[in-house]
Design an enzyme around this catalytic site. Structure first.
Site, PDB file in Angstrom:
ATOM      1  N   GLY A  47      -3.687  -6.346   6.802  1.00  0.00           N
ATOM      2  CA  GLY A  47      -2.903  -6.419   8.458  1.00  0.00           C
ATOM      3  C   GLY A  47      -2.005  -8.301   8.141  1.00  0.00           C
ATOM      4  CD  GLU A  48      -1.250 -12.569  10.169  1.00  0.00           C
ATOM      5  OE1 GLU A  48      -0.211 -11.659   9.698  1.00  0.00           O
ATOM      6  OE2 GLU A  48      -1.225 -13.181   9.380  1.00  0.00           O
ATOM      7  CB  SER A  49      -5.689 -13.361   5.972  1.00  0.00           C
ATOM      8  OG  SER A  49      -4.464 -14.177   6.026  1.00  0.00           O
ATOM      9  CB  CYS A  78      -1.643  -6.630   1.863  1.00  0.00           C
ATOM     10  SG  CYS A  78       0.037  -8.062   2.289  1.00  0.00           S
ATOM     11  NE  ARG A 104      -2.014 -16.392   5.234  1.00  0.00           N
ATOM     12  CZ  ARG A 104      -1.748 -16.578   6.597  1.00  0.00           C
ATOM     13  NH1 ARG A 104      -2.593 -17.603   7.069  1.00  0.00           N
ATOM     14  NH2 ARG A 104      -1.524 -15.437   7.660  1.00  0.00           N
ATOM     15  CB  ILE A 136       4.832  -5.272   4.081  1.00  0.00           C
ATOM     16  CG1 ILE A 136       4.786  -4.180   4.219  1.00  0.00           C
ATOM     17  CG2 ILE A 136       5.141  -6.075   6.017  1.00  0.00           C
ATOM     18  CD1 ILE A 136       4.266  -3.748   4.838  1.00  0.00           C
ATOM     19  NE  ARG A 137       4.235 -11.333   8.292  1.00  0.00           N
ATOM     20  CZ  ARG A 137       4.985 -13.195   8.301  1.00  0.00           C
ATOM     21  NH1 ARG A 137       6.143 -13.812   7.511  1.00  0.00           N
ATOM     22  NH2 ARG A 137       3.602 -13.984   8.741  1.00  0.00           N
ATOM     23  CG  HIS A 173       0.343  -2.683   2.786  1.00  0.00           C
ATOM     24  ND1 HIS A 173       0.164  -2.213   3.759  1.00  0.00           N
ATOM     25  CD2 HIS A 173       0.864  -4.000   2.689  1.00  0.00           C
ATOM     26  CE1 HIS A 173      -0.458  -3.597   4.632  1.00  0.00           C
ATOM     27  NE2 HIS A 173       0.619  -4.198   3.676  1.00  0.00           N
ATOM     28  CD  GLU A 175      -2.586   0.457   2.819  1.00  0.00           C
ATOM     29  OE1 GLU A 175      -2.607   0.339   2.104  1.00  0.00           O
ATOM     30  OE2 GLU A 175      -1.528   0.098   3.897  1.00  0.00           O
TER      31      GLU A 175
END
Ligand code: GLN
Length: 192
Positions: A47-49, A78, A104, A136-137, A173, A175
């Site tokens: 997600g967004e850490s 991630c 990151r 993803i990023r 990821h 999942e």
């Protein structure tokens, strides 16, 4: 039967829960410290850490997760790996649990997202079957220290997964792939 929690503050937590359910594992969405009780393992999703870090502090989850990790399995995927790391380039660590150095968004814009087949020996039972990994990023896993060991690399040899005792970190990821082997690997870390 094992019960695995997934940190559900933000990010791709539902996808982890779906795979775990498919594997017949009981799950719980973790939003508050009391949600950790009785769990055998915890997944910190992608997600967004920065957002997850803020919310984890706001809900007083940082120290309870650190305590949890002393006895139970924890897997960061991630952004979740960034939360787990003891060292994050240019930032303070969040949970500071795993002996890994991460950076990151280290693949830059051109390689924002990509897919790569990984040969992960720890997942292979004699037969070679690649793991389709979705990035993803993604952060980079720059190095490991002490007991942390790299278990997967990209073809250019950069590290993308590591294990340390009952802790697992993946820069991608799992999942989002139709391959449950990394979740099974984590369930083994969480104990039968
Ligand atoms: N770029 C995100 C971060 O730094 C991680 C991306 C992800 O989890 N897919 O937090």
């Amino acid at each position: 039967m094992k019960k695995i929690g997934v940190l559900a503050l933000q990010g791709a937590f539902i996808e982890h829960i779906q795979i775990l359910n498919k594997l017949g594992v009981q799950t719980r969405e973790v939003r508050l410290p009391e949600d950790l009780s009785g769990l055998d393992g915890l997944i910190l999703p992608g997600g967004e850490s920065t957002t997850m870090r803020k919310l984890a502090k706001m809900y007083h989850l940082v120290s309870p997760i650190q305590q949890f990790a002393k006895k139970r399995a924890v897997w960061g995927t991630c952004a979740g790996m960034i939360l787990l790391a003891k060292e994050v380039r240019g930032e303070d660590p969040c949970l500071g649990l795993m002996d890994i150095v991460v950076e990151r968004n280290a693949f830059g814009r051109q390689l924002d997202s990509f897919e790569e087949n990984l040969y992960i020996q720890a997942l292979e039972n004699g037969k070679k079957k690649p793991f389709p990994a979705i990035f993803i990023r993604a952060p980079k896993l720059l190095s490991t220290k002490n007991k942390a060991k790299i278990i997967a690399r990209l073809p250019d040899q950069s590290a993308v997964a590591a294990v340390e005792g009952r802790m697992l970190a993946t820069t991608f990821h799992p999942e989002l792939s139709e391959d449950e082997r990394l979740h099974e690997y984590f369930l083994n870390l969480a104990g039968k």
